[in-house]
Design an enzyme around this catalytic site. Structure first.
Site, short mmCIF file in Angstrom:
data_model
loop_
_atom_site.label_atom_id
_atom_site.label_comp_id
_atom_site.label_asym_id
_atom_site.label_seq_id
_atom_site.Cartn_x
_atom_site.Cartn_y
_atom_site.Cartn_z
N ASP A 80 5.04 -20.39 -24.87
CA ASP A 80 5.87 -21.60 -23.86
C ASP A 80 6.55 -22.99 -24.62
OD1 ASP A 80 5.67 -23.80 -20.92
OD2 ASP A 80 4.04 -24.44 -21.22
N HIS A 81 7.25 -22.99 -23.86
CA HIS A 81 8.16 -24.32 -24.59
C HIS A 81 8.36 -24.11 -26.13
CE1 HIS A 81 8.34 -27.18 -21.19
NE2 HIS A 81 7.19 -26.94 -20.82
N GLU A 132 15.65 -24.47 -20.53
CA GLU A 132 15.12 -25.43 -19.43
C GLU A 132 16.56 -26.52 -19.42
OE1 GLU A 132 11.99 -29.26 -19.02
OE2 GLU A 132 11.54 -27.17 -20.03
N SER A 210 1.49 -30.68 -12.00
CA SER A 210 -0.76 -30.89 -11.46
C SER A 210 -0.22 -32.18 -11.00
CB SER A 210 -0.95 -31.47 -13.02
OG SER A 210 -0.81 -29.90 -13.53
#
Length: 285
Positions: A80-81, A132, A210
């Site tokens: 991730d990232h 992204e 979130s």
């Protein structure tokens, strides 16, 4: 069963649901997420951020791969990232089946160049790549607020996908990393999501969900998001429950302290699986 992110998300895209990408930072969390996903017969992505990789150690990826191979559900293991081409090489060597290269804070041309380089290398060895475009604020695992959001421009998204060949795209439509401060109300741009989805056939990804209302997340799934990253929500449940257990000063064994924390995390994860309409979808693979 272990799969690439591309194969996993293709089914979600075809059948209009989202797969949870749960960020994990220890092995007990990972096992709990496998258990609840298997109970709900839901496909899953185990996502590990560079900071989490450094905490776990790349050697742990082999054990996660073995757990995935033995699982009754389809699973991808996702870096991730990723912050550099070199990190992506580490991910390939370590055994990840999906990678994300995040150059979204860089100028468009640089984002394209680095992402395309990652895509070319990853595709040569059968791995899928997420890019992204647009930003969703601070990339800080313990951030309490997200900072400025730069929304994804639909026309740029089309150009980005054409030039890079990414398998999925993380877009900025109003979410933010971390937990929102109390005085900020999150709001998703569903209209922007619909516009981007109409232009792009590939799976779209939502980071930083979130604190967004369930109704908004459900709408995002309905209108084309196929992967949603979950980090702060499950970690808050896990560690808040663990803190309560540790108030008993006599406890010292992890197999006494951690089960209640895992149970609290699994409850949150189960809710996300249902919200994303992923429950029962393992049967489609």
């Amino acid at each position: 069963m272990l799969m690439t992110g591309k194969d996993l998300l293709a089914v979600a895209n075809e059948h209009n649901f989202a797969i949870p990408a749960f960020n994990v930072s220890d092995y007990a969390m990972m096992n709990g997420l496998f258990e609840i996903s298997e109970e709900k017969n839901a496909p899953m992505i185990i996502a590990i951020h560079p900071d989490e990789v450094s905490h776990l150690g790349v050697e742990a990826i082999l054990a996660i791969r073995e757990r995935a191979h033995k699982s009754s559900i389809p699973v991808a293991i996702h870096w991730d990232h990723g912050g550099s081409y070199e990190q992506m090489l580490t991910a390939i060597q370590a055994g990840f089946t999906s990678v994300m290269i995040d150059m979204s804070m860089r100028p468009f041309d640089e984002n394209v160049a680095v992402t395309k380089r990652v895509v070319d290398t990853a595709h040569d060895v059968g791995l899928s790549v997420e890019g992204e475009l647009g930003t969703i604020g601070k990339l800080d695992e313990e951030a309490e607020e997200g900072g400025e959001i730069i929304y994804t421009v639909p026309s740029e998204a089309v150009d980005f996908v054409k030039q890079t060949g990414v398998d999925s795209l993380a877009i900025a439509i109003g979410t933010s990393h971390g937990l929102y401060p109390a005085d900020l109300e999150p709001k998703l741009r569903i209209d922007l999501l619909q516009e981007i989805k109409a232009l792009l056939p590939i799976p779209l990804v939502l980071h930083g969900g979130s604190n967004n209302p369930d109704s908004e997340i459900a709408e995002a799934v309905k209108y084309g998001v196929n992967k949603i990253n979950i980090s702060s929500d499950i970690k808050a449940a896990y560690h808040d429950a663990m803190r309560k257990e540790l108030e008993n000063k006599g406890l010292r064994e992890p197999n006494t302290i951690q089960p209640p924390a895992i149970a609290a995390m699994k409850k949150v994860a189960a809710h996300k699986i249902d919200l994303f309409e992923a429950a029962g979808k393992a049967e489609l693979y």
